[in-house]
Scaffold this active site. Structure first.
Site, PDB file in Angstrom:
ATOM      1  N   ASP A  64       0.921  -1.264  -0.083  1.00 32.65           N
ATOM      2  CA  ASP A  64      -0.137  -0.025  -0.058  1.00 32.65           C
ATOM      3  C   ASP A  64       0.898   1.308  -0.023  1.00 32.65           C
ATOM      4  O   ASP A  64       1.749   1.571   0.918  1.00 32.65           O
ATOM      5  CB  ASP A  64      -0.828   0.047   1.236  1.00 32.65           C
TER       6      ASP A  64
ATOM      7  N   HIS B 122      -4.833  13.641   0.906  1.00 33.43           N
ATOM      8  CA  HIS B 122      -5.069  12.864   2.147  1.00 33.43           C
ATOM      9  C   HIS B 122      -4.020  12.745   3.229  1.00 33.43           C
ATOM     10  O   HIS B 122      -3.880  13.060   4.355  1.00 33.43           O
ATOM     11  CB  HIS B 122      -5.111  11.418   1.737  1.00 33.43           C
TER      12      HIS B 122
ATOM     13  N   GLU C 268     -11.203   3.547   3.141  1.00 31.55           N
ATOM     14  CA  GLU C 268     -10.227   4.315   2.431  1.00 31.55           C
ATOM     15  C   GLU C 268     -10.421   4.381   0.841  1.00 31.55           C
ATOM     16  O   GLU C 268     -10.456   2.941   0.581  1.00 31.55           O
ATOM     17  CB  GLU C 268      -8.553   3.946   2.793  1.00 31.55           C
TER      18      GLU C 268
ATOM     19  N   GLU D 180      -9.132   3.898  -2.678  1.00 33.39           N
ATOM     20  CA  GLU D 180      -7.930   3.908  -3.426  1.00 33.39           C
ATOM     21  C   GLU D 180      -8.229   3.128  -4.928  1.00 33.39           C
ATOM     22  O   GLU D 180      -9.157   2.591  -5.155  1.00 33.39           O
ATOM     23  CB  GLU D 180      -6.925   3.023  -2.583  1.00 33.39           C
TER      24      GLU D 180
ATOM     25  N   GLN E 248      -5.019   2.117  15.021  1.00 31.65           N
ATOM     26  CA  GLN E 248      -4.025   2.688  14.215  1.00 31.65           C
ATOM     27  C   GLN E 248      -3.161   3.513  14.977  1.00 31.65           C
ATOM     28  O   GLN E 248      -1.655   3.629  15.281  1.00 31.65           O
ATOM     29  CB  GLN E 248      -4.268   3.148  12.848  1.00 31.65           C
TER      30      GLN E 248
ATOM     31  N   TYR F  82       0.932   2.373  15.482  1.00 26.37           N
ATOM     32  CA  TYR F  82       1.567   2.799  14.321  1.00 26.37           C
ATOM     33  C   TYR F  82       3.073   3.357  14.497  1.00 26.37           C
ATOM     34  O   TYR F  82       3.837   3.122  13.562  1.00 26.37           O
ATOM     35  CB  TYR F  82       0.787   3.728  13.282  1.00 26.37           C
TER      36      TYR F  82
END
Length: 436
Positions: free
Chosen positions: A137, A144, A208, A210, A249, A253
């Protein structure tokens, strides 16, 4: 870079009546996918097909109608997945497209032979089009990246490397699922205001918007793909919803990036839209703002800058239990465009392989969230609701800060250009189920 030809002629019609004027799958598109027909033929075993209008044409059933490079393509796709066809590269794929255009065009001498190989799409089951070996990804949607960065670094939202390197991370291939597969809300550790974590269902579940990119021919380990050749390693495109558990997240993260917040599921549209179908919708890469650095030489190619972007309208819709109960249509959350990519797909491929990483046929790349500059085109609820502070109000009287159980997210894409027939990607749908 693929060129336009007679298969893109907007006056070209099909003897499959529903294909003429179809919003996604006219004869000018001819996307590839893997489907199971209604039980009966080979007990519904998966096979490769082509979307045409509201039907699917079974390639295996008509294999005898192909010769040369087109026959090679059909033979390579005989295992019920597209990895072998992807590995052959553009030549056989283009030959297959040209022959399919002939066979499905109005006046085709083979219409009577093909008709028994057509199945109503609504009665078929669609599968992942290829075995995904690896999923990566990227983060090439600059709007964004800026919006999310403002949450954490208001004065300096983009990190110093963003405009020099196509940022990405390795995701989880095993949990990529086709459109229509329910997504179960994940459990995980969530930060608490008083410090430390709690464990339980995600409370800030998000989507999201994409694009997915299918890798065609790969490269040997240790042998980079030059930017001038990168386009030849792209087999096609799809829509991708890379669901995100924002609270998980936020806790996990740092320092290594997403983990449980992303690996519980990613949804893709099941049809592979080929580079040839998208040839009329190529666009110049938007010029970089004054003061931005020029890409390093290994990422810079004139042809890619002149036609490496895609003019694709991207839409996100939300259907909730309340909307459905009242017979109300889905609520549009976002209308964006694929031209809001700071890096091209070819640059993604060139960078991914520059250190010697060996890409393989059927690998999947995600672009990262493709938001527009304005709020009407934000590609995630994190942006649309300002992190949950400004809820979306629906015609049903419901509000949404993040996704709730029973919500269904629908992604769509449409390519339009004067002088050409518009084509689409089909839908990418997923409904949220309660946490286990």
């Amino acid at each position: 870079m693929p060129q336009t030809d007679q298969s893109h002629d907007p006056t070209l019609g099909s003897w499959v009546d529903a294909a003429n004027g179809h919003p996604d799958f006219p004869i000018q598109n001819l996307p590839l996918g893997v489907f199971s027909p209604p039980k009966g033929a080979d007990n519904g075993a998966p096979r490769v097909g082509v979307a045409i209008g509201d039907s699917i044409l079974d390639l295996t059933a008509i294999a005898g109608l192909f010769t040369g490079e087109a026959a090679r393509a059909v033979e390579a796709a005989g295992e019920g997945r597209l990895n072998g066809l992807f590995a052959l590269g553009a030549g056989p794929r283009r030959a297959l497209r040209a022959r399919l255009s002939e066979l499905l065009a109005e006046g085709s001498a083979e219409q009577a032979t093909l008709e028994p190989a057509l199945h109503p799409a609504a009665s078929c089951t669609l599968h992942l089009p290829a075995r995904i070996g690896d999923y990566t990804d990227f983060y090439v949607g600059i709007h964004h990246a800026t919006n999310v960065g403002k949450v954490f670094r208001p004065d300096n939202p983009l990190l110093p490397n963003y405009k020099y390197v196509p940022i990405g991370y390795h995701g989880r291939a095993s949990s990529v699922v086709p459109s229509g597969t329910p997504i179960r809300r994940p459990n995980g550790q969530r930060p608490r205001p008083e410090g430390g974590p709690s464990f339980g269902p995600c409370e800030r579940l998000d989507y999201e918007l994409e694009l997915g990119v299918w890798v065609g021919p790969g490269n040997d380990l240790g042998t980079p793909i030059p930017i001038t050749e990168a386009a030849e390693h792209i087999a096609g495109f799809c829509l991708l919803n890379d669901w995100s558990a924002r609270d998980l997240q936020a806790w996990e993260y740092q320092p290594l990036g997403p983990f449980l917040a992303k690996n519980f599921g990613s949804t893709i549209s099941p049809w592979v839209i080929t580079p040839e179908a998208l040839a009329p919708f190529r666009a110049a890469q938007p010029p970089r703002p004054e003061g931005d650095p020029q890409p390093l030489p290994y990422l810079l190619d004139e042809a890619d800058q002149a036609g490496g972007a895609l003019a694709l309208e991207l839409e996100v819709l939300l259907s909730t239990p309340g909307l459905r109960e009242r017979g109300l249509p889905p609520h549009r959350l976002s209308l964006s465009d694929a031209r809001h990519m700071y890096w091209t797909v070819a640059q993604m491929v060139a960078h991914h392989s520059c250190g010697g990483c060996n890409l393989q046929p059927g690998d999947l790349l995600g672009t990262g969230t493709l938001s527009a500059p304005g709020s009407e085109g934000f590609g995630s609820l994190l942006e649309t609701t300002a992190g949950g502070k400004q809820p979306v109000r629906l015609a049903s009287g419901e509000e949404r800060r993040f996704l709730q159980d029973g919500d269904e997210v629908i992604l769509r894409a449409r390519a339009r250009r004067d002088g050409f027939a518009p084509i689409g990607f089909g839908e990418c749908r997923g409904t949220i189920l309660p946490a286990p």
